[in-house]
Write an enzyme that holds these catalytic residues in place. Structure first.
Site, mmCIF file in Angstrom:
data_model
loop_
_atom_site.group_PDB
_atom_site.id
_atom_site.type_symbol
_atom_site.label_atom_id
_atom_site.label_comp_id
_atom_site.label_asym_id
_atom_site.label_seq_id
_atom_site.Cartn_x
_atom_site.Cartn_y
_atom_site.Cartn_z
ATOM 1 N N ASP A 68 0.829 -1.336 -0.040
ATOM 2 C CA ASP A 68 0.016 -0.042 0.092
ATOM 3 C C ASP A 68 0.973 1.072 0.095
ATOM 4 O O ASP A 68 2.017 1.238 0.299
ATOM 5 C CB ASP A 68 -1.060 -0.040 1.197
ATOM 6 C CG ASP A 68 -2.145 0.869 1.078
ATOM 7 O OD1 ASP A 68 -3.154 0.534 1.719
ATOM 8 O OD2 ASP A 68 -2.043 1.610 0.056
HETATM 9 C C1 GLC Z 1 -4.350 4.150 -0.362
HETATM 10 C C2 GLC Z 1 -5.243 3.103 0.060
HETATM 11 C C3 GLC Z 1 -5.039 2.055 -1.200
HETATM 12 C C4 GLC Z 1 -5.072 2.643 -2.466
HETATM 13 C C5 GLC Z 1 -3.642 3.365 -2.791
HETATM 14 C C6 GLC Z 1 -3.434 4.087 -3.780
HETATM 15 O O1 GLC Z 1 -3.735 4.501 0.958
HETATM 16 O O2 GLC Z 1 -5.022 2.230 1.161
HETATM 17 O O3 GLC Z 1 -6.426 1.356 -1.225
HETATM 18 O O4 GLC Z 1 -5.117 1.741 -3.917
HETATM 19 O O5 GLC Z 1 -3.346 4.159 -1.334
HETATM 20 O O6 GLC Z 1 -4.264 5.172 -3.833
#
Ligand code: GLC
Length: 661
Positions: A220
């Protein structure tokens, strides 16, 4: 493989393990195709590195609304439609679906997740992935694992025992992995004390060896704490770019903490991903067709929770009140946010075209949070109109400032202003219909008995009002059912005694999540898991269970539409282990289907049961195990509306029981 790792320098290989910015992988100085990624689960969210300049896209329903359809084909259609727009925008991997279990009804991101039940969540996630990848666009099944709250998600450790992990939190990922997602996104949180992004037991032993995942594990955004620890822990790709990422890996090499073969293992998976992204892609939907797909999914995801017969509305003087009339919330906020390409029609204007009579929509100005009407205008204009109307439709909701990433809800109620609006309107007229725009459970206990009908709109995307209008006037027969329990109060949920202390969130409720909790302990609920009404009436009959061997059964029964409306019924099969040798939930969903029936039509439904439907995860043998003894096969219209039941007995020969004891 097209790309040969031997053509890459060590530097190029190390740089491949980290994004080059917010949304792109390295192309190794032009030696490789550059892969682009973007969110999200309910539509394309293509933004720049500062999360600005978002490209408008088709705003599809939230995944909770997709799950409320209980229609796997629509989850496929959701994925396929978003992927179509990815192709149009040169995006190779869609960062979706989220398959985290709705452990607490207060989680701010519940709208992005499918269900409190692993079986329903797994089936819908698998279909979504199949839909996206049918367009040669990749997916990122997320967030692995135990990211079930937003509270302190970057620093809190989810403490989960082995049996709970295997029976509640892994199964949706296990089922979704059957669709071969190109990537899986690890979560921010720690898992039993070690960050998911560097947790070898989670990312190697569980994800690869036990669940069989073969693709790329990416982090993430910002979830990696140290590049070398992530490499050793099984993470392939760190996102987004971080300036010290490469130096951390070099340091790990110098220390002998990691080796070049570790790096090569991750690079090979990334090269495979890049190669997959070069498969031919084609845009097949027009903007209007994508919009119609959004309407279609919303049409089956909106749920009729209560109806004393006032719906459908065909004629009369109707008042429609609430800001959502012209400004509906269609999703929660955060990385799933989509800027709708299509203007959303005003609900009252759509109703005015359909209803034989008059539709009045008194304007009441709201500030966005907490859905506070401009009391200087007073509710009076609504009460006066409601008093003189045959029916009043109040449009209320939780507000996307409440249901959003990075935030959990404080409680499940609507704002006091909206509860006041409902209660005071109900004082001047008996005929109140409430439409609730929300991404998760809402506590309606203060007003549910004062109104005649409740429609749970959900976060239904840009097609929300075409679908809702058709349901209200009866052009469309509602068929949605709840993917999560609506408790009478957040305090009835087992997870609200202790949100954790910002360091540790102890999953003390273990297996007892959602209906597994409420039904096992006979806790009254507002609306049970799997509940949803129709304008039709469905009769269940002729349950027949054929035993093929001790753990394999063919279960068949009939469903008849005894009304004059064509409609669809979601039938659910639950299993109950009556005298279990371990603690088990009172019942567990093991299959479902959505049956479309014309007026008066009767169909037979058949499910096959195998040992997987009876087993529990034994921490004695670290494997799945089937208890001998009595079970019940329950066929229901919801987890608490069991229509048919059959008792069976499993008597496996002792030699197939525990072998290690
Ligand atoms: C965010 C979310 C994830 C998302 C990523 C990119 O923090 O937790 O679900 O795909 O970052 O935006």
């Amino acid at each position: 493989m097209k790309y040969d790792i031997k053509n890459l320098t060590l530097q190029e290989k190390i740089e491949l393990l980290t994004g080059v910015d917010g949304w792109h992988l390295s192309n190794a100085n032009g030696k490789l195709k550059q892969v682009a990624v973007a969110d999200g689960p309910n539509g394309l969210r293509k933004v720049d590195d500062f999360n600005n300049n978002q490209v408008p896209a088709t705003a599809m329903p939230s995944l909770a609304t997709v799950a409320n359809t209980w229609n796997k084909e629509l989850s496929f259609l959701q994925g396929e439609t978003i992927a179509d727009e990815c192709v149009k925008n040169d995006i190779d991997v869609l960062l979706a679906p989220g398959a985290n279990i709705k452990r607490t009804p207060l989680c701010g991101r519940n709208f992005e997740y499918f269900s409190e039940d692993p079986f329903l969540a797994g089936k819908m996630a698998r279909s979504f992935i199949e839909g996206v990848q049918s367009k040669n666009v990749g997916t990122s099944l997320k967030h692995f694992a135990f990211n079930n709250r937003e509270y302190e998600r970057f620093t809190q450790s989810s403490e989960v025992d082995e049996r709970t992990a295997n029976e509640i939190y892994y199964p949706a990922f296990k089922e979704a992995i059957k669709a071969n997602p190109w990537t899986i996104m690890c979560s921010y949180n720690l898992v039993n004390g070690v960050y998911a992004s560097e947790n070898a037991k989670l990312l190697k032993t569980t994800l690869r060896e036990k669940l069989g995942f073969k693709g790329v594990v990416l982090s993430d955004w910002g979830a990696v704490r140290h590049g070398a620890k992530a490499v050793k822990g099984g993470l392939d790709l760190r996102m987004p770019y971080e300036e010290n990422a490469s130096s951390e890996i070099y340091k790990g090499l110098e220390m002998g903490y990691i080796t070049e073969s570790d790096i090569n293992e991750h690079v090979l998976r990334i090269l495979e991903l890049i190669e997959k992204s070069e498969a031919p892609k084609k845009v097949t939907y027009t903007k209007e067709e994508r919009h119609q797909n959004a309407v279609k999914i919303a049409s089956e995801g909106i749920i009729l929770l209560k109806n004393d017969g006032i719906l459908p509305l065909k004629k009369g003087k109707i008042t429609v009140a609430g800001r959502y009339d012209s400004d509906p919330d269609i999703a929660g906020d955060g990385s799933a946010k989509v800027v709708p390409e299509n203007k959303i029609p005003v609900l009252s204007e759509l109703l005015a075209k359909e209803i034989d009579g008059e539709v009045i929509a008194p304007k009441l100005w709201y500030n966005a949070y907490p859905n506070r009407p401009d009391v200087s205008l007073g509710y009076k204009i609504i009460y006066q109109n409601a008093y003189e109307s045959d029916a009043t439709i109040l449009l209320v909701g939780t507000g996307k400032t409440v249901e959003r990433e990075g935030h959990d809800r404080d409680d499940l109620k609507l704002s006091t202003y909206e509860e006041e609006l409902i209660l005071n309107t109900a004082k001047v007229t008996d005929n109140v219909i409430v439409a609730v725009y929300a991404g998760s459970a809402v506590d309606m206990s203060n007003w549910i008995d004062k109104v005649k009908a409740v429609i749970y709109v959900g976060y239904a995307g840009e097609g929300v009002h075409e679908a809702l209008s058709d349901i209200i006037v009866g052009k469309l027969n509602p068929s949605g059912k709840l993917c999560e329990t609506f408790p009478l109060s957040a305090q009835d949920s087992p997870t609200e005694y202790d949100k954790g202390n910002s360091f540790v969130d102890d999953y003390t409720e273990k297996l007892f999540v959602g209906y597994r909790w409420y039904d096992s302990y006979n806790i009254p609920v507002l609306f049970p898991f799997g509940h949803g009404l129709s304008y039709s009436k469905f009769e269940y009959s002729n349950l027949n269970v054929i035993k093929k061997n001790e753990t394999n059964y063919t279960v068949s029964f009939s469903v008849e539409n005894t009304s004059k409306f064509g409609g669809a019924e979601v039938v659910q099969l639950y299993i109950k282990d009556v005298f279990s040798s371990v603690v088990r939930p009172e019942k567990e969903l093991r299959n479902f289907d959505k049956i479309f029936l014309k007026a008066g039509e009767k169909k037979s439904v058949t499910f096959e049961l195998t040992s997987e439907d009876f087993e529990y995860y034994s921490t004695v043998i670290d494997n799945w195990y089937v208890d001998n003894g009595a079970y019940e096969i329950l066929i229901g219209a919801s987890s608490r509306d069991i229509r048919l039941k059959e008792k069976i007995k499993i008597e496996l020969p002792f030699e197939t029981q525990f072998t290690q004891i």
